[in-house]
Design a protein around this motif. Structure first.
Motif, PDB file in Angstrom:
ATOM      1  N   ALA A  31       0.860  -1.189   0.000  1.00 35.00           N
ATOM      2  CA  ALA A  31       0.000   0.000   0.000  1.00 35.00           C
ATOM      3  C   ALA A  31       0.893   1.235   0.000  1.00 35.00           C
ATOM      4  O   ALA A  31       1.679   1.435   0.929  1.00 35.00           O
ATOM      5  N   VAL A  32       0.798   2.041  -1.050  1.00 36.10           N
ATOM      6  CA  VAL A  32       1.678   3.189  -1.233  1.00 36.10           C
ATOM      7  C   VAL A  32       0.834   4.459  -1.308  1.00 36.10           C
ATOM      8  O   VAL A  32      -0.111   4.539  -2.099  1.00 36.10           O
ATOM      9  N   HIS A  33       1.202   5.462  -0.497  1.00 42.96           N
ATOM     10  CA  HIS A  33       0.435   6.700  -0.463  1.00 42.96           C
ATOM     11  C   HIS A  33       1.359   7.915  -0.370  1.00 42.96           C
ATOM     12  O   HIS A  33       2.486   7.821   0.133  1.00 42.96           O
ATOM     13  N   ALA A  34       0.862   9.044  -0.843  1.00 38.12           N
ATOM     14  CA  ALA A  34       1.522  10.341  -0.664  1.00 38.12           C
ATOM     15  C   ALA A  34       0.638  11.194   0.232  1.00 38.12           C
ATOM     16  O   ALA A  34      -0.596  11.144   0.134  1.00 38.12           O
ATOM     17  N   VAL A  35       1.262  11.984   1.095  1.00 43.30           N
ATOM     18  CA  VAL A  35       0.521  12.767   2.091  1.00 43.30           C
ATOM     19  C   VAL A  35       0.966  14.223   2.060  1.00 43.30           C
ATOM     20  O   VAL A  35       2.164  14.520   2.138  1.00 43.30           O
TER      21      VAL A  35
END
Length: 236
Positions: free
Chosen positions: A153-157
């Protein structure tokens, strides 16, 4: 409990993220630029490396892998001005990601300022990139990785403009709100996409179009591989 690495954890958002995760009972490894900046706390471990230095970043990847297979990595470390903006904000996260064993969750710190970044990658190769450029690129990297690594699971914040050492005392957003999304995404699924999200205060937003452009993502990955001499790992 999870084993989690937080880079740039000496102060500000990184320290708040690491402390919250530790308070929840997770095994947290904290990173700081130098050993004298490592914060005190009940950490699983602490490491020091200057992420503006490519060789030091390569060595750090090997060092932290010795702690075990991480459940999550929060790429929080940042720099505001060139030449370190490109090196710390974009190049170091790429190198660490490609050289470490892939975790279950990856979180990359972006910024609303990524919307003002350029797709001209010459600033990556000569490290003249602005902060906005570097944040566009790391956002594009995160979204490209979400497509390539389906088991992670890859996310940018976007944490907001918060009163940290980098944000300055006049920053208008809430420091407490600034780290909660990273903590949530590092430990559990938030109410949103399982992977490939661009987040701000626990909600998803649309990133700049360039960040989600497959052609730009491919060009960025090729440039990163060339600059670092670290090949893209297509599927872990």
């Amino acid at each position: 409990m999870a084993l989690i690495l937080v880079t740039g954890a000496s102060t500000g958002l990184g320290l708040a993220t690491a402390q919250d995760l530790s308070d929840q009972g997770h095994d947290v490894v904290v990173h700081a630029r130098t050993s004298n900046r490592v914060p005190s706390g009940d950490w699983r471990g602490a490491v020091a490396a200057d992420l503006s230095d490519l060789d030091a970043t390569r060595a750090l990847a090997l060092e932290v892998d010795a702690f075990g297979h991480f459940d999550a990595v929060v790429h929080n470390a940042g720099a505001l001005h060139p030449p370190d903006a490109a090196r710390v904000n974009t190049i170091a996260p790429y190198v660490l990601t490609m050289l470490m064993r892939p975790p279950r969750r990856l979180v990359y710190l972006s910024s609303s300022m990524h919307r003002g970044g350029t797709t001209d990658l010459r600033g990556l190769t000569d490290c003249t990139a602005s902060y906005s450029d570097s944040k566009l690129w790391v956002t594009a990297f995160a979204l490209s990785l979400a497509d390539r690594w389906p088991d992670t699971a890859v996310h940018a914040v976007d944490p907001g403009w918060v009163p940290t050492r980098m944000g300055g005392p006049s920053a208008s957003h809430d420091l407490e709100q600034g780290h909660l999304t990273q903590v949530r995404l590092a430990t559990q699924d938030a109410a949103g996409p399982r992977t490939g999200g661009y987040w701000h205060h626990l909600t998803t937003q649309r990133p700049a179009p360039a960040a989600a452009d497959p052609a730009f993502q491919e060009a960025l990955l090729a440039a990163l591989a060339e600059v670092t001499r670290v090949p893209v790992r297509e599927h872990p």
